[in-house]
Design an enzyme around this catalytic site. Structure first.
Site, PDB file in Angstrom:
ATOM      1  N   LYS A  18      14.988  -3.941   5.699  1.00  0.00           N
ATOM      2  CA  LYS A  18      13.642  -4.441   5.397  1.00  0.00           C
ATOM      3  C   LYS A  18      12.627  -3.363   5.738  1.00  0.00           C
ATOM      4  CE  LYS A  18      10.957  -7.984   4.285  1.00  0.00           C
ATOM      5  NZ  LYS A  18      10.236  -7.125   3.316  1.00  0.00           N
ATOM      6  N   LYS A  31      11.615  -2.558  15.149  1.00  0.00           N
ATOM      7  CA  LYS A  31      10.596  -3.620  15.043  1.00  0.00           C
ATOM      8  C   LYS A  31      11.233  -4.973  14.711  1.00  0.00           C
ATOM      9  CE  LYS A  31       7.167  -2.155  12.628  1.00  0.00           C
ATOM     10  NZ  LYS A  31       6.236  -1.819  11.534  1.00  0.00           N
ATOM     11  N   LYS A  83      12.767   1.979   4.734  1.00  0.00           N
ATOM     12  CA  LYS A  83      11.421   2.364   4.299  1.00  0.00           C
ATOM     13  C   LYS A  83      11.541   3.159   3.013  1.00  0.00           C
ATOM     14  CE  LYS A  83       7.145   1.983   6.002  1.00  0.00           C
ATOM     15  NZ  LYS A  83       6.653   0.987   6.953  1.00  0.00           N
ATOM     16  N   THR A 136      -0.592  -8.349   9.171  1.00  0.00           N
ATOM     17  CA  THR A 136      -0.435  -7.242  10.123  1.00  0.00           C
ATOM     18  C   THR A 136      -1.654  -7.171  11.040  1.00  0.00           C
ATOM     19  OG1 THR A 136       0.859  -6.095   8.441  1.00  0.00           O
ATOM     20  CG2 THR A 136       0.167  -4.798  10.349  1.00  0.00           C
ATOM     21  N   ASN A 167      -5.739  -1.999   4.624  1.00  0.00           N
ATOM     22  CA  ASN A 167      -5.281  -3.376   4.852  1.00  0.00           C
ATOM     23  C   ASN A 167      -5.262  -3.701   6.345  1.00  0.00           C
ATOM     24  OD1 ASN A 167      -2.657  -5.018   5.663  1.00  0.00           O
ATOM     25  ND2 ASN A 167      -3.433  -5.869   3.766  1.00  0.00           N
ATOM     26  N   SER A 227       6.417 -11.358   6.172  1.00  0.00           N
ATOM     27  CA  SER A 227       7.321 -11.019   5.067  1.00  0.00           C
ATOM     28  C   SER A 227       8.609 -11.833   5.177  1.00  0.00           C
ATOM     29  CB  SER A 227       7.674  -9.531   5.097  1.00  0.00           C
ATOM     30  OG  SER A 227       6.686  -8.775   4.442  1.00  0.00           O
TER      31      SER A 227
HETATM   32  N1  LIG Z   1       0.472  -2.946   5.316  1.00  0.00           N
HETATM   33  C1  LIG Z   1       1.237  -3.469   6.256  1.00  0.00           C
HETATM   34  O1  LIG Z   1       1.570  -4.664   6.204  1.00  0.00           O
HETATM   35  C2  LIG Z   1       1.693  -2.657   7.423  1.00  0.00           C
HETATM   36  C3  LIG Z   1       1.222  -1.382   7.644  1.00  0.00           C
HETATM   37  N2  LIG Z   1       1.587  -0.725   8.799  1.00  0.00           N
HETATM   38  C4  LIG Z   1       1.085   0.589   9.092  1.00  0.00           C
HETATM   39  O2  LIG Z   1      -0.330   0.547   9.248  1.00  0.00           O
HETATM   40  C5  LIG Z   1      -0.899   1.806   8.851  1.00  0.00           C
HETATM   41  C6  LIG Z   1      -1.960   1.580   7.792  1.00  0.00           C
HETATM   42  O3  LIG Z   1      -1.351   0.938   6.670  1.00  0.00           O
HETATM   43  P1  LIG Z   1      -2.185   0.092   5.607  1.00  0.00           P
HETATM   44  O4  LIG Z   1      -3.446  -0.390   6.223  1.00  0.00           O
HETATM   45  O5  LIG Z   1      -1.253  -0.850   5.002  1.00  0.00           O
HETATM   46  O6  LIG Z   1      -2.500   1.204   4.529  1.00  0.00           O
HETATM   47  P2  LIG Z   1      -3.768   1.306   3.551  1.00  0.00           P
HETATM   48  O7  LIG Z   1      -3.366   2.231   2.482  1.00  0.00           O
HETATM   49  O8  LIG Z   1      -4.245  -0.055   3.180  1.00  0.00           O
HETATM   50  O9  LIG Z   1      -4.881   1.965   4.485  1.00  0.00           O
HETATM   51  C7  LIG Z   1      -4.728   3.211   5.086  1.00  0.00           C
HETATM   52  C8  LIG Z   1      -6.084   3.593   5.649  1.00  0.00           C
HETATM   53  O10 LIG Z   1      -5.972   4.791   6.411  1.00  0.00           O
HETATM   54  C9  LIG Z   1      -7.014   5.677   5.988  1.00  0.00           C
HETATM   55  N3  LIG Z   1      -6.636   7.037   6.307  1.00  0.00           N
HETATM   56  C10 LIG Z   1      -5.690   7.808   5.749  1.00  0.00           C
HETATM   57  N4  LIG Z   1      -5.683   9.029   6.325  1.00  0.00           N
HETATM   58  C11 LIG Z   1      -6.644   8.995   7.265  1.00  0.00           C
HETATM   59  C12 LIG Z   1      -7.143   9.951   8.198  1.00  0.00           C
HETATM   60  N5  LIG Z   1      -6.610  11.162   8.274  1.00  0.00           N
HETATM   61  N6  LIG Z   1      -8.145   9.582   9.013  1.00  0.00           N
HETATM   62  C13 LIG Z   1      -8.686   8.353   8.935  1.00  0.00           C
HETATM   63  N7  LIG Z   1      -8.272   7.416   8.090  1.00  0.00           N
HETATM   64  C14 LIG Z   1      -7.272   7.748   7.256  1.00  0.00           C
HETATM   65  C15 LIG Z   1      -7.177   5.369   4.519  1.00  0.00           C
HETATM   66  O11 LIG Z   1      -8.390   5.873   3.989  1.00  0.00           O
HETATM   67  C16 LIG Z   1      -7.141   3.850   4.573  1.00  0.00           C
HETATM   68  O12 LIG Z   1      -8.363   3.323   5.014  1.00  0.00           O
HETATM   69  C17 LIG Z   1       0.283   2.667   8.419  1.00  0.00           C
HETATM   70  O13 LIG Z   1       0.753   3.384   9.520  1.00  0.00           O
HETATM   71  C18 LIG Z   1       1.326   1.637   8.014  1.00  0.00           C
HETATM   72  O14 LIG Z   1       2.624   2.145   8.055  1.00  0.00           O
HETATM   73  C19 LIG Z   1       2.395  -1.312   9.739  1.00  0.00           C
HETATM   74  C20 LIG Z   1       2.887  -2.556   9.550  1.00  0.00           C
HETATM   75  C21 LIG Z   1       2.664  -3.293   8.331  1.00  0.00           C
HETATM   76  O1  LIG Z   2       6.570  -6.449   5.545  1.00  0.00           O
HETATM   77  C1  LIG Z   2       7.552  -5.738   5.631  1.00  0.00           C
HETATM   78  O2  LIG Z   2       8.665  -6.063   5.266  1.00  0.00           O
HETATM   79  C2  LIG Z   2       7.465  -4.339   6.232  1.00  0.00           C
HETATM   80  C3  LIG Z   2       6.095  -3.869   6.549  1.00  0.00           C
HETATM   81  C4  LIG Z   2       6.176  -2.444   7.028  1.00  0.00           C
HETATM   82  O3  LIG Z   2       6.463  -1.557   6.250  1.00  0.00           O
HETATM   83  C5  LIG Z   2       5.994  -2.143   8.435  1.00  0.00           C
HETATM   84  O4  LIG Z   2       6.021  -3.043   9.282  1.00  0.00           O
HETATM   85  O5  LIG Z   2       5.830  -0.950   8.764  1.00  0.00           O
END
Ligand SMILES: NC(=O)C1=CN([C@@H]2O[C@H](COP(=O)(O)OP(=O)(O)OC[C@H]3O[C@@H](n4cnc5c(N)ncnc54)[C@H](O)[C@@H]3O)[C@@H](O)[C@H]2O)C=CC1
Ligand SMILES: O=C(O)CCC(=O)C(=O)O
Length: 416
Positions: A69, A93, A105, A189, A220, A348
């Site tokens: 996953k 996790k 991943k 998240t 997000n 999820s």
């Molecule tokens: N979407 C999810 O459900 C989950 C996401 N994560 C982790 O959370 C983190 C963020 O993911 P999401 O919010 O989903 O992605 P996203 O694509 O929605 O947002 C990423 C954000 O980071 C910003 N960003 C990128 N590079 C940057 C930098 N150098 N400095 C400042 N801001 C920067 C982008 O502009 C954007 O605002 C990642 O590490 C991801 O692996 C962890 C668990 C679940």
């Molecule tokens: O929702 C999921 O299955 C995984 C989300 C994810 O990529 C993470 O927790 O880093």
């Protein structure tokens, strides 16, 4: 000082926890290696008629506890090693959350800002075709990560279903509600980060309603975290994204900031605060620093200078191993990623279960289940920290996770 890569960080975090976990040496050795990583070549027609070729990966790290996953990331910095590190973090996790999953991943090396919606759809469908032999509801279930969301999951589900010849909603999670997505996944998240903050503040005997918080990343995870912590009474004094950062010592209006993001595509230029660069944001004098963007945001240099009292890791792998050591020496606690950001994979899991039962739950039920699971994992991490006298919370969380994965390998045994 040179910093370690995400994969080196993940492996070093495992090794640091080894002395605190009851796990067989051979099994531990096995767990240092991902089961497999597939590299796929993804040609698409650009809108101007030319052909462009992208590279993608899917790493399946471990499946002792259940199907693989983990999310799919679109980013120009994606590498095979990064995807393998992220798949490892998913393994720890899901085990820490006690979900019946392993870890995986995926990633595509692409800057989505260069692509139209049509091109992103074609890339997503190509990627799904490329990895479709290794995914499936009982095999490996992708989900959103950086630069992917419900729309990409809908395209993945549609492409996979076309090849199977019937609708397979549970091949991915994080789908839109209209095709089997669950209430609460988009916010899950960030909600998990906020619940973890509640517990951390209670544990450290601090008042969250008085707290100042800086968040790196306003996608997000970062934006939902900001809104939910704001609702709890904390002041979100700074946020940043790829376009820049904004700061307001009295607290940013997170609703207005989300509206600004919606209309302009970034936080830069928001009039409810002054601009601040990303480096300064990491060093602000705040109660909580919450990295919610990419790996390796907190390096040794940052760790030596940051002035937050607590680091809440919403991103995966935001702190390097050497930076972790500096923070430990400076008595700055870090609430680790595999605990803090687990709300997404918990919901999820709930989506996948609903799909398999062809039944849907309401938001209240989903959020209650999320809160119960992440709260239990927080308690188990604190218990391991106290009873095993681990050097920090990350090592405690890893010790719990390693034992669970190790136990599953132990009872299943090695194929002769
Ligand atoms: N979407 C999810 O459900 C989950 C996401 N994560 C982790 O959370 C983190 C963020 O993911 P999401 O919010 O989903 O992605 P996203 O694509 O929605 O947002 C990423 C954000 O980071 C910003 N960003 C990128 N590079 C940057 C930098 N150098 N400095 C400042 N801001 C920067 C982008 O502009 C954007 O605002 C990642 O590490 C991801 O692996 C962890 C668990 C679940
Ligand atoms: O929702 C999921 O299955 C995984 C989300 C994810 O990529 C993470 O927790 O880093």
């Amino acid at each position: 000082m040179s910093e370690t890569s995400p994969l080196e960080n993940m492996l070093a975090q495992m090794s640091a926890a080894r002395p605190y976990a009851d796990i067989d040496d051979g099994v531990f050795e096995r767990l240092k290696h991902p089961e497999r990583t597939l590299k796929v070549t993804l040609p698409i027609h650009r809108d101007d008629g030319s052909i462009e070729v992208y590279e993608g990966y899917r790493c399946q790290f471990d499946s002792a506890r259940g199907p693989y996953k983990g999310g799919v990331r679109y980013h120009q910095s994606v590498t095979r090693e990064e995807v393998e590190a992220l798949a490892g973090w998913m393994t720890w996790k899901t085990a820490l959350m006690d979900l019946p999953y392993g870890g995986a991943k995926g990633g595509v090396v692409v800057d989505t800002r260069d692509l139209s919606d049509r091109e992103i759809e074609h890339l997503t469908r190509r990627y799904t075709e490329g990895i479709r032999r290794m995914i499936g509801p009982a095999m490996d279930v992708p989900a959103p990560d950086i630069n992917t969301g419900p729309q990409e999951m809908a395209w993945m589900m549609d492409t996979y279903s076309m090849y199977e010849g019937y609708v397979v909603p549970d091949v991915v999670t994080g789908k839109p509600l209209s095709i089997g997505g669950t209430a609460g996944r988009v916010e899950a998240t960030g909600r998990g980060v906020a619940i973890t903050a509640d517990h951390a503040f209670e544990y450290f005997e601090r008042d969250l309603t008085e707290a100042t918080i800086a968040i790196q990343g306003f996608g997000n995870v970062g934006s939902v975290t900001a809104r939910l912590l704001d609702e709890r009474g904390a002041d979100i004094v700074a946020v940043s994204d790829i376009t820049g950062g904004v700061y307001n010592a009295d607290g940013l209006d997170t609703g207005a900031l989300e509206a600004h993001l919606e209309s302009t595509g970034g936080v830069a230029g928001f009039e409810g605060g002054r601009s601040i660069d990303n480096d300064d944001l990491l060093r602000l004098d705040v109660d909580v620093l919450c990295p919610a963007a990419l790996e390796n945001a907190i390096t040794v240099d940052v760790a030596e200078e940051l002035r937050a009292d607590l680091v809440l890791e919403a991103a995966n792998g935001p702190t390097t191993v050497a930076a972790d050591e500096v923070l430990r020496e400076r008595d700055v606690p870090v609430v680790p990623d595999i605990l803090t950001n687990a709300g997404g994979v918990i919901v999820s899991y709930l989506e996948w279960v609903q799909n398999s039962q062809q039944y849907s739950w309401d938001l209240e039920g989903v959020n209650a289940d999320l809160e119960r699971r992440i709260s239990t994992a927080f308690e188990e991490t604190i218990e391991a920290f106290a009873e095993r006298e681990t050097p920090d919370l990350r090592t405690a969380a890893y010790a719990v996770a390693l034992e669970r994965v190790g136990d599953a390998h132990g009872v299943r045994g090695l194929f002769p």
